[in-house]
Design an enzyme around this catalytic site. Structure first.
Site, PDB file in Angstrom:
ATOM      1  N   LEU A 292       0.818  -1.216   0.000  1.00 45.97           N
ATOM      2  CA  LEU A 292       0.000   0.000   0.000  1.00 45.97           C
ATOM      3  C   LEU A 292       0.849   1.262   0.000  1.00 45.97           C
ATOM      4  O   LEU A 292       0.413   2.320  -0.458  1.00 45.97           O
ATOM      5  CB  LEU A 292      -0.924   0.015   1.227  1.00 45.97           C
ATOM      6  CG  LEU A 292      -1.951  -1.114   1.336  1.00 45.97           C
ATOM      7  CD1 LEU A 292      -2.657  -1.054   2.686  1.00 45.97           C
ATOM      8  CD2 LEU A 292      -2.962  -1.022   0.203  1.00 45.97           C
TER       9      LEU A 292
ATOM     10  N   GLY B 127       7.689   3.270   3.383  1.00 47.43           N
ATOM     11  CA  GLY B 127       8.185   4.239   4.349  1.00 47.43           C
ATOM     12  C   GLY B 127       9.690   4.176   4.478  1.00 47.43           C
ATOM     13  O   GLY B 127      10.372   3.477   3.713  1.00 47.43           O
TER      14      GLY B 127
ATOM     15  N   ASP C 211       6.416  14.620  12.683  1.00 43.48           N
ATOM     16  CA  ASP C 211       6.554  14.197  11.285  1.00 43.48           C
ATOM     17  C   ASP C 211       5.215  14.305  10.563  1.00 43.48           C
ATOM     18  O   ASP C 211       4.835  13.426   9.792  1.00 43.48           O
ATOM     19  CB  ASP C 211       7.091  12.772  11.210  1.00 43.48           C
ATOM     20  CG  ASP C 211       7.632  12.417   9.825  1.00 43.48           C
ATOM     21  OD1 ASP C 211       7.990  13.349   9.077  1.00 43.48           O
ATOM     22  OD2 ASP C 211       7.686  11.222   9.492  1.00 43.48           O
TER      23      ASP C 211
END
Length: 450
Positions: A157, A160, A276
């Site tokens: 999906l 990172g 973040d």
């Protein structure tokens, strides 16, 4: 039961087994044991104050045998009573500790119900929970591996910094998102532990729900609720180029993000700084409800601990004072929020490449035009251009300008941002704006009623 056996042996054992003359003539040194320590003082005191007993006297051997037996019985009885009392106290303490331990286990069990994990976990049997950490379940690694079809590439999906996120199908066709982290470095392990620790305590409609985690060697898995519409970054900058996001939906997403941040800044104790915040860490469910995700870099009480925090973040979203001086506060999140708000307004990425070695920040490019009412409508994302009330556009642009101010003290609190946006979001989307009126053309936005 062992305690009862000891007591029985002491009660039925021979009295003359205590060898009292030795104890009186040469007292034992102090002992730290809670069982033995009460015995020596009692025995010594009996030797000193008992009538007819004189240590070291020659008359001791000429004493009446009946008196000697009586003294021996008194001293032995006192010693035995002290031992029994000590053992009884020890048993009571052990009993209290056992009760406290049971209550603690019951509390942990009750806390799991608060996250509504029990109904979810009950829907599938392949994920066996072997233990608990906080209020998040430890799941079976092999079962999750099977659910992702051995981490098949077609199930990815997103990607990172430390791994990929996979779509996984559990029993009864329940879908979840599984983030697989390669924890070969200490930074990755720290982020994993931070994520589990924080999300096991946080519960809010605009913050992603962590359903469980798993550990296998260097691999770490995090299991989240699945967000069908992916990330805000994919929606804005992916193939669709934001076509699914109307003006009202964008304002709703901005409001959802503000609500999530307000919860972290104002309602968590100690406050949490996300550190973040960016469009790729804002996930959208099937109804385009936005939820904050990826808490691996989050910190608590960042103002006090700023000297011990390693500089981290994503280029384009990092506040200037944090980037240059390492100063981290909740206003750092507000700056990142302002950048995301500009993405929603303009449809541009936070940093754009001009040439091979040149980049341009969305803040630097947009600031001169955001404050010019004649230029602002022309730089708005083409997908939503001319679909909103200009007053609302100016108001949102003003909020964005304040959020990305270089000086942190000039930026608003996220609570102030939240209250500024609520009147711009339709009631059915969670705001207070009234936009429906009979006969109004499709796409017409009417001012909110006072």
């Amino acid at each position: 039961m062992k305690l009862l056996h000891v007591l029985a042996l002491l009660l039925h054992g021979p009295i003359w087994g205590f060898h009292l003359p030795k104890v009186v003539a040469r007292p034992d040194p102090p002992v730290s044991s809670p069982i033995v320590s009460p015995i020596s003082p009692n025995l010594a005191s009996m030797a000193i104050f008992s009538p007819g007993t004189q240590v070291g006297s020659e008359d001791h051997h000429q004493m009446d045998p009946n008196k000697k037996l009586l003294i021996a019985l008194i001293v032995a009885s006192t010693a035995l009573g002290s031992i029994i009392l000590s053992l009884l106290c020890l048993w009571i303490c052990h009993r209290k500790n056992s009760l406290k331990s049971n209550k603690k286990n019951e509390y942990s069990s009750d806390s799991l119900k608060g996250l509504s994990l029990a109904p979810f976990m009950g829907k599938y049997n392949s994920l066996r929970m072997s233990c608990r950490k906080g209020a998040v379940s430890l799941m079976d690694y092999k079962s999750l591996e099977t659910a992702t079809v051995n981490f098949q590439e077609s199930n990815i999906l997103g990607v990172g910094g430390f791994g990929c996120v996979y779509k996984a199908r559990l029993d009864d066709n329940i879908f979840v998102a599984v983030k697989r982290l390669n924890c070969g470095s200490q930074d990755a392990i720290t982020e994993f532990e931070t994520e589990v620790d924080l999300l096991s305590k946080i519960q809010h409609p605009n913050i992603i729900s962590l359903l469980g985690y798993s550990i296998d060697g260097d691999a770490r898995l995090l299991v989240y609720e699945l967000m069908p519409n992916g990330s805000l970054e994919t929606q804005l900058h992916g193939p669709s180029r934001g076509s699914a996001l109307t003006w009202h939906l964008r304002m709703k997403i901005a409001l959802d993000i503000a609500r999530g941040l307000e919860y972290l800044h104002e309602h968590c104790n100690p406050p949490v700084i996300h550190r973040d915040l960016k469009s790729s860490n804002i996930l959208l469910d099937s109804d385009f409800n936005a939820k904050l995700s990826d808490f691996g870099l989050a910190v608590t009480d960042g103002t006090q601990n700023k000297n011990n925090i390693k500089l981290s973040g994503t280029l384009g979203y990092v506040a200037p004072e944090y980037l240059l001086d390492g100063k981290l506060t909740d206003k750092s999140d507000v700056y990142a929020y302002g950048v995301v708000l500009l993405e929603l307004l303009l449809g541009r990425k936070p940093v754009e490449k001009l040439a091979q070695a040149q980049c341009r920040s969305i803040v630097t490019w947009a600031m001169p035009q955001l404050t010019d009412r004649s230029k602002l409508p022309k730089i708005v994302d083409k997908t939503i251009r001319n679909t909103m009330d200009l007053k609302h556009l100016y108001q949102v642009a003003a909020v964005a300008v304040l959020c990305v101010q270089p000086e942190p003290s000039y930026r608003p609190l996220i609570t102030d941002v939240l209250h500024s946006l609520i009147p711009l979001v339709p009631v059915e989307l969670g705001g207070t704006l009234r936009v429906t009126q009979p006969g109004a053309p499709v796409g017409t936005v009417l001012p909110s009623t006072p």
